[in-house]
Motif scaffolding. Sequence first.
Motif, short mmCIF file in Angstrom:
data_model
loop_
_atom_site.label_atom_id
_atom_site.label_comp_id
_atom_site.label_asym_id
_atom_site.label_seq_id
_atom_site.Cartn_x
_atom_site.Cartn_y
_atom_site.Cartn_z
N VAL A 237 -4.62 80.03 -94.35
CA VAL A 237 -3.89 80.95 -93.14
C VAL A 237 -3.20 79.88 -92.29
CG1 VAL A 237 -5.26 81.76 -90.82
CG2 VAL A 237 -6.86 81.12 -93.77
N CYS A 267 -11.68 81.32 -82.95
CA CYS A 267 -11.53 80.22 -84.06
C CYS A 267 -13.31 79.79 -83.23
CB CYS A 267 -10.94 79.42 -84.17
SG CYS A 267 -11.04 78.06 -85.42
N PRO A 268 -14.36 79.50 -85.18
CA PRO A 268 -15.31 79.23 -84.83
C PRO A 268 -15.33 77.45 -85.40
CG PRO A 268 -14.88 79.63 -86.78
CD PRO A 268 -13.71 80.21 -86.24
N THR A 269 -14.34 77.17 -84.98
CA THR A 269 -14.14 75.03 -85.07
C THR A 269 -13.26 75.39 -84.13
OG1 THR A 269 -12.09 75.47 -85.97
CG2 THR A 269 -14.06 75.21 -87.87
N ILE A 271 -10.29 75.36 -83.28
CA ILE A 271 -8.53 75.41 -82.97
C ILE A 271 -7.44 76.50 -82.94
CG2 ILE A 271 -9.41 73.06 -85.08
CD1 ILE A 271 -8.20 74.95 -86.79
N ILE A 273 -4.85 78.16 -84.85
CA ILE A 273 -3.87 77.58 -85.59
C ILE A 273 -2.86 78.09 -85.10
CG2 ILE A 273 -4.06 79.97 -86.15
CD1 ILE A 273 -4.57 77.71 -88.86
N CYS A 281 -9.23 73.45 -90.23
CA CYS A 281 -9.39 75.05 -90.04
C CYS A 281 -9.93 74.93 -91.64
CB CYS A 281 -8.16 75.30 -90.54
SG CYS A 281 -8.06 77.05 -91.00
N ILE A 282 -11.34 75.83 -91.39
CA ILE A 282 -12.46 75.91 -93.11
C ILE A 282 -11.35 77.93 -93.18
CG2 ILE A 282 -14.29 75.01 -92.43
CD1 ILE A 282 -15.47 78.23 -91.17
N ASN A 283 -10.95 77.91 -93.08
CA ASN A 283 -9.86 79.44 -93.47
C ASN A 283 -11.08 80.28 -93.46
OD1 ASN A 283 -7.16 78.33 -95.94
ND2 ASN A 283 -7.68 77.69 -94.26
N CYS A 284 -10.93 80.94 -92.49
CA CYS A 284 -12.04 81.52 -92.40
C CYS A 284 -11.70 82.92 -91.98
CB CYS A 284 -13.33 81.50 -91.18
SG CYS A 284 -12.46 81.90 -89.48
N THR A 285 -10.64 82.86 -91.75
CA THR A 285 -9.72 84.33 -91.48
C THR A 285 -10.37 85.29 -89.95
OG1 THR A 285 -11.33 85.79 -92.64
CG2 THR A 285 -9.80 85.33 -94.09
N ALA A 286 -10.74 84.40 -88.99
CA ALA A 286 -11.79 85.16 -87.89
C ALA A 286 -10.05 85.22 -86.97
CB ALA A 286 -11.86 84.41 -87.46
N CYS A 287 -9.15 83.97 -87.33
CA CYS A 287 -7.75 84.49 -86.41
C CYS A 287 -6.57 85.69 -87.12
CB CYS A 287 -7.71 82.96 -86.28
SG CYS A 287 -6.82 82.05 -88.35
S1 SF4 Z 1 -9.06 79.92 -90.39
FE1 SF4 Z 1 -11.12 80.10 -88.86
S2 SF4 Z 1 -11.03 78.48 -89.46
FE2 SF4 Z 1 -8.72 78.00 -89.44
S3 SF4 Z 1 -7.58 78.38 -87.48
FE3 SF4 Z 1 -8.16 81.30 -88.21
S4 SF4 Z 1 -10.69 80.98 -87.13
FE4 SF4 Z 1 -10.33 79.36 -86.89
#
Ligand code: SF4
Length: 458
Positions: A237, A267-269, A271, A273, A281-287
Amino acid sequence: MDTDNFRDHISTVSDEGKRVWVHPHKPKGRYNTYRQIVAFILISLMFGLPFVSVSGRPLFLFDIINRKFYLFGVGFWPQDFHIFLFMMISLLLFIILFTVIFGRIWCGWACPQTIFMEMVFRKIEYWIEGDARQQIKLNAEPNNPTKFFKKSLKHGIFIILSWMITNSLLAWIVGIDELFKIMTEPISEHTGGFVAMLFFTGFLYWVYASFREQICTLVCPYGRLQGVLLDEKSILVHYDFLRGEPRTKKKTEGGDCIDCHHCVDVCPTGIDIRNGTQLECINCTACMDACDSIMTKIKKPTGLIRYASFNGIKNGVEKIFNARTIGYSAILLILLSLVTFFLTTRQPIEATILRTPGSTFQKMADGQISNLFNVQIANKTFDEVTPTIVLKNPSHGKIRTITSDMIVKPEGLLQTAFFVYLSPEKIQHVATPLEFEVLVGEKLIQTVRSSFISPGIK
Ligand code: SF4
Ligand code: SF4
């Protein structure tokens, strides 16, 4: 563009070293929908597969305690450890290869920690306490009946869910029948199982209610390995800094990023991006979803934050395969071939014959010399078998088993012993090589070699 001191400390620890609690905004968008579908399938498999059996055997079982493993209904024994080891090494290499190419796809889409945290526990939290702002407001409120009710309800559901996940994990290890016994029979008969259930329920509740993203950033070894696995060619991501910078709140000037902070808010962590790839970054795709919705609103192309490599963004070209990924693929192919070879040539019945430790030869009344041997026969099939052991070489020798019949139960293990008798005049060495054949009916199952000790040549 580095805009913060994000390199000096992780986002969830303050300058004073205190935990910074993350209240991510509820994610919405197409990637979130896809992830929900994937999560639903994976959770269903996790809870459902322990109930599936093939001819009365579990489809999957990882019974570490009794050292019995079932993969796709096929039983694996300690004797098959080399196959298991190769499978594990292959899996590890597959994960490495996959990570080198596709980054932390596992973390965002398939890791149980992320799935349960983001797709189950966090959703329950949103449902009971509302979105991030309402949660912060509720936490700041003095104790009152509504707050007490919401918190009790949330934590009550969290405990029940932790208990359910624990049971599901136990079912993968002890099997569904044993789990049912632990749940229904008196605790005194399953003290170990009951204590394990309590411990893991408490542990999972603590993880999902309190420790949360810290598992990914501080504990998970896979997360910590990202620094050595990822490079500028890995697909992650990424924020398109060429397109986005200089960020400005004026839509008509600068880059496409309007600095709305939505990508950070979800972002659940915790940060940003836009600072580039970070350990958290856990690559959760929320951003990606959050930014796509903003781009749509301001009528700009979506994908300002997208799956891409650093080089892809810098050069405008995505090149997935390079010398390293091809090298890893070749190793993976070799390992997979070895696993297939071991699986297809695996012995369904396996015998181990060893001279009884500490024993020596015996002279019989008729002048013959005997040696005592231990035999262990593992029947990995689901049928009862009656193997016979024949002394192939030297052909003049005789065998006498100490049990009348050698019946090995389905998936059973027979341990017994037998004597070998040789005539002293035919012995030419102190240690005479022996060759045994293990047969089931007429069928040769295995040839086992050992040696016969004697006083020496006459
Ligand atoms: S992919 Fe998820 S964890 Fe990584 S920056 Fe985006 S929201 Fe945060
Ligand atoms: S959501 Fe997109 S536009 Fe808004 S700050 Fe993040 S990158 Fe910039």
